[in-house]
Design a protein around this motif. Sequence first.
Motif, mmCIF file in Angstrom:
data_model
loop_
_atom_site.group_PDB
_atom_site.id
_atom_site.type_symbol
_atom_site.label_atom_id
_atom_site.label_comp_id
_atom_site.label_asym_id
_atom_site.label_seq_id
_atom_site.Cartn_x
_atom_site.Cartn_y
_atom_site.Cartn_z
ATOM 1 N N LEU A 85 0.811 -1.232 0.000
ATOM 2 C CA LEU A 85 0.000 0.000 0.000
ATOM 3 C C LEU A 85 0.844 1.282 0.000
ATOM 4 N N TYR A 86 2.031 1.228 -0.581
ATOM 5 C CA TYR A 86 2.857 2.435 -0.734
ATOM 6 C C TYR A 86 2.482 3.119 -2.057
ATOM 7 N N PHE A 87 1.228 3.564 -2.150
ATOM 8 C CA PHE A 87 0.727 4.067 -3.427
ATOM 9 C C PHE A 87 1.385 5.374 -3.841
ATOM 10 N N ARG A 88 1.602 6.259 -2.887
ATOM 11 C CA ARG A 88 2.199 7.548 -3.236
ATOM 12 C C ARG A 88 3.578 7.363 -3.852
ATOM 13 N N GLU A 89 4.412 6.558 -3.222
ATOM 14 C CA GLU A 89 5.760 6.325 -3.718
ATOM 15 C C GLU A 89 5.738 5.541 -5.022
ATOM 16 N N LEU A 90 4.759 4.631 -5.165
ATOM 17 C CA LEU A 90 4.660 3.840 -6.383
ATOM 18 C C LEU A 90 4.311 4.720 -7.583
#
Length: 426
Positions: free
Chosen positions: A300-305
């Motif tokens: 759930l590291y969506f921002r970094e992804l």
Amino acid sequence: MAKKPAQKAPTPKEPEGLSRFQKVGLGAFLAFIPFFFLILLPLLTRDYLCKTLSIAPEILLSTPLKLQMNPSGDSMPKIKLRMLGIEFQIPLNYTPVRISPDTLTFRNNSRRIARTISVSIRRQPPRLDLKTSGIISLFMPSKLNPFLQNALWATWHPVRLYCKAQFLVSQGIGGSFFESDWDAHHHGFVFPTPANTGYMARVFDDRNDHYIEFAFFDETDPVTLAEWVDVAICLKPPTDAEKTLEPPARLRSLSLAATLEKASKEASAQSAIQDALNEFLLNGDVSWLLPCGIVMENRLYFRELIELCKIAIPLLKEKPQELALWRDLFERCIKQMLKIEVDPNHELEEVVIYVKNLSKFSLKRIRLKITCVDADGERTFSTVVQKSGNMLSQDEKSFTIPTEHGFLSKKLQGINWAVEDLDIGD
């Protein structure tokens, strides 16, 4: 007639010497010069710096303490990485969040504020621009290592003390700082990070082969010096003997497909991260960042992804199969962050776009590609919504976007959308 006696020439008067008052004044002035430069000026400089830069005297006048890099004994499983010949290890429960050829950043939680480890290794240390600093450039070297060697031990020299104060304030250093030796050729300085959230080391090679920065910090639960040492001690620069040896041959060939398979399972995710990052750091191929992206998605590291996809996708135009995998990853991530519906209005020739921010971050400048499908084929156009301000977490908004005449057909069979780009706030 009697001759007049010859008159003697007048004897010139000797110049009068300095008066006692003048001698006392001159002596006092000559004595004041060393007193001013050796005692008064340093004291005035200290007082000025403490008041002007709001730096505590005990910090300004402190010098580096000697730090022994001894582990606490609490060993933890780690992944092993190698960058520019430097080996280091990262605890298993950390996920890469920023990746570049010379810098890696890891966090132990998908929240922006979490325990963070950053490793940066460069060919050369940064240089300081002292050309516009006037007299300072006469006393201080522009290379970082000699600059710190001169500044950090300064307690009396006015110029060095000024440079020391500027450095401490600019780096947010508000506590004790240290010096340490990694080996015979590597020494470094360890500084507390801003707000004393952890520690950062600047490590120099006396042969000027490379420069290392290693930081470990946490804004909510500050990292202790012992915790920092337990991770930082794993930094291992190559020895002279290792530099002359050929790089070790791989015991096994790595397959990107197999690594992707490992990345999709949490039990083998850390092994996939280790293999993928080492391959990327070795050859610079961004294809090997895809396994890291898969792990970031699952955790759930969506921002970094999103940021990683925006870096990788433009570099893979000549690899269509891998590009398709990256685009799929990007679209899956977007659907976790945004809920979007598009309603066409044929009479007014406009579309109404409903957007809900499902993420935990603020969003802005969302660029969409709208595609209309009918019997005549497909037509697309791009538009930007939320051009100014932020769409906060769980916000729901509608945007009315006019279309060109004839774009919306009454025989419309479908309308699709895709996010091309977006800006993510804190």
